[in-house]
Design a protein around this motif. Structure first.
Motif, short mmCIF file in Angstrom:
data_model
loop_
_atom_site.label_atom_id
_atom_site.label_comp_id
_atom_site.label_asym_id
_atom_site.label_seq_id
_atom_site.Cartn_x
_atom_site.Cartn_y
_atom_site.Cartn_z
N ILE A 51 0.81 -1.22 0.00
CA ILE A 51 0.00 0.00 0.00
C ILE A 51 0.84 1.27 0.00
N ILE A 52 2.14 1.15 0.19
CA ILE A 52 3.05 2.30 0.24
C ILE A 52 4.09 2.16 -0.86
N ASN A 56 7.48 7.39 -3.41
CA ASN A 56 6.61 8.54 -3.21
C ASN A 56 6.52 8.99 -1.76
N VAL A 57 7.27 8.35 -0.89
CA VAL A 57 7.22 8.70 0.53
C VAL A 57 7.82 10.09 0.75
N LYS A 84 7.14 -7.75 8.55
CA LYS A 84 6.09 -7.94 7.55
C LYS A 84 5.69 -6.62 6.90
N ILE A 85 5.63 -5.58 7.69
CA ILE A 85 5.20 -4.29 7.14
C ILE A 85 6.36 -3.50 6.54
N GLU A 86 7.55 -4.08 6.58
CA GLU A 86 8.73 -3.51 5.90
C GLU A 86 9.10 -2.12 6.40
N GLY A 87 8.72 -1.84 7.65
CA GLY A 87 9.06 -0.55 8.23
C GLY A 87 8.10 0.58 7.86
N TYR A 88 7.04 0.27 7.10
CA TYR A 88 6.07 1.29 6.69
C TYR A 88 4.75 1.08 7.42
N THR A 89 4.21 2.15 7.97
CA THR A 89 2.95 2.08 8.68
C THR A 89 1.78 2.25 7.72
N GLY A 90 0.57 2.04 8.25
CA GLY A 90 -0.64 2.13 7.44
C GLY A 90 -1.18 0.75 7.11
N CYS A 91 -2.44 0.71 6.72
CA CYS A 91 -3.12 -0.56 6.48
C CYS A 91 -4.30 -0.32 5.56
N ILE A 185 0.47 6.31 -0.79
CA ILE A 185 -0.61 5.33 -0.98
C ILE A 185 -1.12 5.39 -2.42
N VAL A 186 -1.31 6.59 -2.93
CA VAL A 186 -1.72 6.74 -4.33
C VAL A 186 -0.70 6.06 -5.25
N GLY A 187 0.58 6.25 -4.96
CA GLY A 187 1.63 5.69 -5.79
C GLY A 187 1.68 4.18 -5.80
N SER A 188 1.08 3.54 -4.78
CA SER A 188 1.07 2.07 -4.73
C SER A 188 0.07 1.45 -5.70
#
Length: 425
Positions: A51-52, A56-57, A84-91, A185-188
């Motif tokens: 999702i990330i 684009n971060v 699992k989340i690869e160091g990126y937050t959000g869901c 998120i848009v970039g994902s």
């Protein structure tokens, strides 16, 4: 509203209020959201680079992130989850009803503010025992309520799945403050199949018991970090050999706030932070600034950005220092989709607890939900944003509160009734 959902929603909001996490560090919050979605029966839960898009971060500090990971693991977040989340937050949670229908996305943001919560005993979190436990940080904009509301909506959707058609995407977004998270998120590509997207925010100019429909007034915005690097020298023996990053930054700050305002719409500039220098008798080598601009249109915002670029370049040359600008946040203006706003108005008027429905058109703050909405509209979809009111002294203040037991159920009803209207069988 079902009492069990209500009780869980309020309890979740108050727990989240105790563990505020700034943008890109919402590891405890992301873990709580993902675990609760799993318990509710969601099987398509997307995390990390699903999702990330790292390219684009914006505005993510690796040192701050590493410190937050250490704290989260100390508070019980499994290391395996962090990996699992690869160091990126959000869901993002996806609910496919198995019946043809629109893909409808709801967005809820999760991050807090760098604000120290008030010690006032009458402040509800102090009075009721759920104040922030993270010194220097507080949910001073209501995103704890947004996240808890999003989980309540997720529960309702799952419990009413047999009455619905199409697909729902529930977006729990990191780093809204500083308008940093939506672009990634848009970039994902996770929004590329969305037909309808709806977001909300508490408060603003909308009072408790009111619902506000956002037609206009959300300002385009760009956030900049500015760096100057000079040349050191002894301030007494060899002042002529030094080149001051501090003076370049100070001149830049004064010139930024002096940028002529635009005549074709609202424009805003701000210098929020300036840190410079190494010691009393050393020509300052380093300076760091946090600035932002906002415009009623994208063109006005671009005008302000160009002015800042010229100022930094000119002062770097004038003071014989190196100057560098980094874009760390971005938002655009709201796109008005009348069909969505009309539906939201009709729904809000039908909620008994809503005393008034207001149209919001005057210039206000900025919101990176606009980046998500723009993406959906570009691909043929529609969307909109509403506010569910609360009484407050101002967002981003140490005494902010949102009267959760009264305000949040209204937001919940708007989302769930809208889901039933556009995705109901």
């Amino acid at each position: 509203m079902d009492k069990t959902i209500f009780d869980e929603m309020i309890a979740t909001r108050r727990h989240l209020h105790t563990i505020p996490e700034e943008g890109w560090t919402e590891f405890e919050t992301t873990y709580l959201v993902a675990q609760r979605l799993k318990e509710l029966g969601y099987t398509d839960i997307r995390l990390g680079t699903q999702i990330i898009n790292p390219e684009n971060v914006l505005g993510r500090n690796e040192k701050t992130v590493a410190e937050a990971i250490k704290r989260a693991e100390g508070h019980g977040v499994p290391h395996e989850f962090i990996e699992k989340i690869e160091g990126y937050t959000g869901c993002v949670a996806v609910l496919n009803t198995g019946r043809p229908g629109p893909v409808t996305a709801f967005r809820f943001d999760m991050d807090c503010n760098p604000v120290e919560e008030t010690d006032d005993p009458d402040h509800a979190p102090n009075r009721l025992g759920f104040r922030s436990t993270h010194p220097g940080f507080m949910h001073a904009c209501g995103h704890d309520g947004h996240t808890a509301l999003g989980l309540a909506v997720a529960r309702w959707l799952m419990e009413h799945k047999d009455e619905l058609k199409g697909t729902f995407k529930l977006i729990y977004q990191p780093a809204e403050e500083g308008v940093r998270g939506a672009v990634a998120i848009v970039g994902s590509g996770v929004l590329d199949d969305v037909d309808i997207i709806v977001g909300s925010h508490c408060g603003g100019k909308v009072k408790l018991g009111e619902v506000g429909l956002v037609h206009k007034g959300v300002l385009a915005s760009t956030k900049f970090d500015i760096y100057f690097k000079g040349t050191p020298s002894h301030a007494g023996n060899n002042p002529h050999k030094g080149h001051s990053a501090l003076l370049a930054a100070s001149a830049t700050a004064m010139m930024i706030v002096g940028i002529p305002r635009h005549g074709e719409g609202a424009s805003r500039v701000a210098v929020g932070r300036l840190v410079a220098g190494e010691g009393r008798n050393v020509t300052p080598v380093h300076a760091y600034m946090q600035t932002e601009v906002r415009g009623e249109t994208a063109e006005i915002n671009d005008y302000l950005c160009q002015k800042i670029e010229h100022i930094v370049k000119g002062n770097a040359e004038s003071y014989e220092v190196e100057g560098r600008i980094e874009k760390v946040g971005e938002a655009t203006t709201i796109i008005e989709c009348p069909e969505v706003l009309n539906d939201l108005k009709e729904i809000a008027k039908g909620i008994p607890e809503v005393s008034n429905v207001v149209d919001l058109c005057s210039p206000a703050g900025s919101e990176d939900f606009t980046m998500m909405l723009r993406r959906v509209v570009e691909r043929g979809g529609v969307g909109g944003m509403f506010r569910w009111g609360c009484n407050h002294h101002g967002h981003h203040r140490s005494d902010f509160d949102l009267q959760d037991t009264q305000s949040m159920p209204i937001g919940f009803e708007v989302f769930t009734r809208y889901a039933k209207k556009v995705n109901g069988i």
